[in-house]
Design a protein around this motif. Structure first.
Motif, PDB file in Angstrom:
ATOM      1  N   SER A 170     -24.803 -28.591 -16.259  1.00 22.04           N
ATOM      2  CA  SER A 170     -26.027 -27.940 -15.760  1.00 22.04           C
ATOM      3  C   SER A 170     -26.176 -26.548 -16.362  1.00 22.04           C
ATOM      4  O   SER A 170     -27.294 -26.094 -16.628  1.00 22.04           O
ATOM      5  CB  SER A 170     -25.997 -27.860 -14.232  1.00 22.04           C
ATOM      6  OG  SER A 170     -24.945 -27.001 -13.786  1.00 22.04           O
ATOM      7  N   ASP A 192     -27.360 -27.051 -19.991  1.00 20.92           N
ATOM      8  CA  ASP A 192     -28.768 -27.468 -19.982  1.00 20.92           C
ATOM      9  C   ASP A 192     -29.686 -26.292 -19.668  1.00 20.92           C
ATOM     10  O   ASP A 192     -30.757 -26.143 -20.273  1.00 20.92           O
ATOM     11  CB  ASP A 192     -28.983 -28.585 -18.950  1.00 20.92           C
ATOM     12  CG  ASP A 192     -28.361 -29.908 -19.374  1.00 20.92           C
ATOM     13  OD1 ASP A 192     -28.047 -30.051 -20.582  1.00 20.92           O
ATOM     14  OD2 ASP A 192     -28.183 -30.778 -18.504  1.00 20.92           O
ATOM     15  N   LYS A 231     -32.657 -24.580 -21.863  1.00 22.68           N
ATOM     16  CA  LYS A 231     -34.013 -24.396 -21.338  1.00 22.68           C
ATOM     17  C   LYS A 231     -34.502 -22.967 -21.575  1.00 22.68           C
ATOM     18  O   LYS A 231     -35.636 -22.748 -22.010  1.00 22.68           O
ATOM     19  CB  LYS A 231     -34.057 -24.714 -19.851  1.00 22.68           C
ATOM     20  CG  LYS A 231     -35.425 -24.443 -19.209  1.00 22.68           C
ATOM     21  CD  LYS A 231     -35.374 -24.492 -17.696  1.00 22.68           C
ATOM     22  CE  LYS A 231     -35.203 -25.896 -17.219  1.00 22.68           C
ATOM     23  NZ  LYS A 231     -35.300 -25.974 -15.726  1.00 22.68           N
TER      24      LYS A 231
END
Length: 365
Positions: free
Chosen positions: A121, A124, A128
């Motif tokens: 996470s 990621d 982003k």
């Protein structure tokens, strides 16, 4: 009274940093409220943990939209709800330029055994941010986080202190600390006419500052030195007066002397003798039992010894005493630095390579 709402989002693993951030806002209000500005911090603990019509997370999202600033802290993972809060804040900013968004990544050590699926996470989320052209700020301690964010508030809402005011015995400690950090921040900024700060006033402010504030200023100066010693020496040299003040204030912290030694050595006009003296002192303070704990002390002292060697300057082998001292430092550095051989091949290590050649010393020696 102008109220600035700040929403703080983070995972539970940064609980201590959240608490430090909340305390900082309270301290800032002591200085800002008399000037007509109040910072209202919104955290999830403020919400009643009960069902609402749209669900508790929706209540958080409404609060985000109503805030002026959104602050997110992350470390080894980014939870689902924290990510949702960021998305909501970014969407609100895109639609109406509010709230302003600040993301801070804690750059700290972690045991590989503690890494779990949560790290995905994190990766990621970093991807982003890059896609959104939104870049995060690194911090290594709660003190550094507090300084970084307080600096942003200064930029957004005006200087929180009059830096021209004189510090007297009647000046509150909180005000002295704010002045000291603000002066250090301005002094350590890019070198131009706008950042001129009287070094005597800076030294006095650091001297009168609290221990915690002095440590924060040290961290700022250390980062300026380490980030600029190779490519921006004039900016790097701005850390020197701060290190000089700190070494005079506290002669027992080896890292004050070590950083000052590095700065003298890497200046536009290196002061090899002064650099060696500071590194000598740092190594003595560190103690023989801790030899090798900071191998860059010995590595950089070896360079100073080489540059101070008149025989080396004439292209001749060193005398036995000097040769022994340099070899001792290099051996300690090699033992403590995993990438020692790679470091020696860098441009800044050219004197070590030349000295080894002149003295017919191999890598194994």
């Amino acid at each position: 009274m102008k109220t600035i709402k700040i929403f703080l989002a983070s995972s539970e693993e940064l609980r201590e940093d959240r608490i430090a951030f909340e305390l900082m806002i309270g301290q800032l209000n002591q200085d800002w409220v008399p000037r007509g500005t109040f910072f209202h911090l919104v955290v999830w603990e403020n919400f009643i943990d009960a069902m609402s019509k749209d669900g508790l997370q929706q209540e958080y999202n409404k609060a985000i939209q109503d805030c002026d600033i959104f602050v997110m802290l992350f470390f080894t993972k980014v939870g689902r709800y924290t990510a949702e809060e960021f998305d909501h804040a970014f969407g609100a900013f895109t639609a109406g330029n509010k709230p302003l968004i600040y993301t801070y990544f804690k750059d700290d050590l972690i045991l590989t055994g503690d890494i779990d699926q949560g790290v995905i996470s994190l990766l990621d989320f970093k991807t982003k941010l890059k896609t959104l052209n939104h870049y995060y700020t690194r911090y290594r301690s709660a003190e550094e986080l507090k300084w970084l964010f307080s600096r942003q508030l200064d930029k957004l809402f005006g200087q929180s202190q009059d830096l021209t005011m004189e510090i007297t015995d009647a000046t509150p400690q909180s005000q002295i600390d704010t002045i000291a950090i603000s002066l250090a921040n301005r002094f350590l900024s890019d070198v131009d006419a706008r950042t001129t700060v009287d070094t005597n006033k800076l030294s006095m402010a650091v001297t009168r500052a609290s221990e915690l504030t002095r440590h924060t200023i040290f961290l700022l100066a250390r980062d300026v030195r380490s980030n600029n010693w190779a490519d921006n020496k004039p900016l790097m040299e701005r850390a020197i007066p701060i290190f000089e003040t700190l070494t005079a204030l506290d002669p027992h912290k080896h890292y004050y002397f070590g950083q000052l030694g590095y700065a003298y050595k890497d200046s536009t006009k290196p002061n090899w003798s002064a650099a060696k003296d500071q590194l000598d002192h740092a190594i003595v303070l560190l103690g023989e039992n801790e030899e090798g704990t900071y191998p860059f002390y010995q590595f950089n002292r070896a360079i100073c010894l080489i540059r101070l060697d008149t025989s080396y300057a004439e292209g001749k082998p060193s005398d036995p005493v000097t040769r022994k001292a340099i070899l001792k430092d290099l051996r300690v550095a090699k033992q403590g630095l995993v990438d020692f051989d790679e470091i020696v091949e860098q441009p800044y290590s050219v004197d070590i390579r030349k000295w080894r050649q002149v003295n017919n010393i191999s890598r194994n020696d």
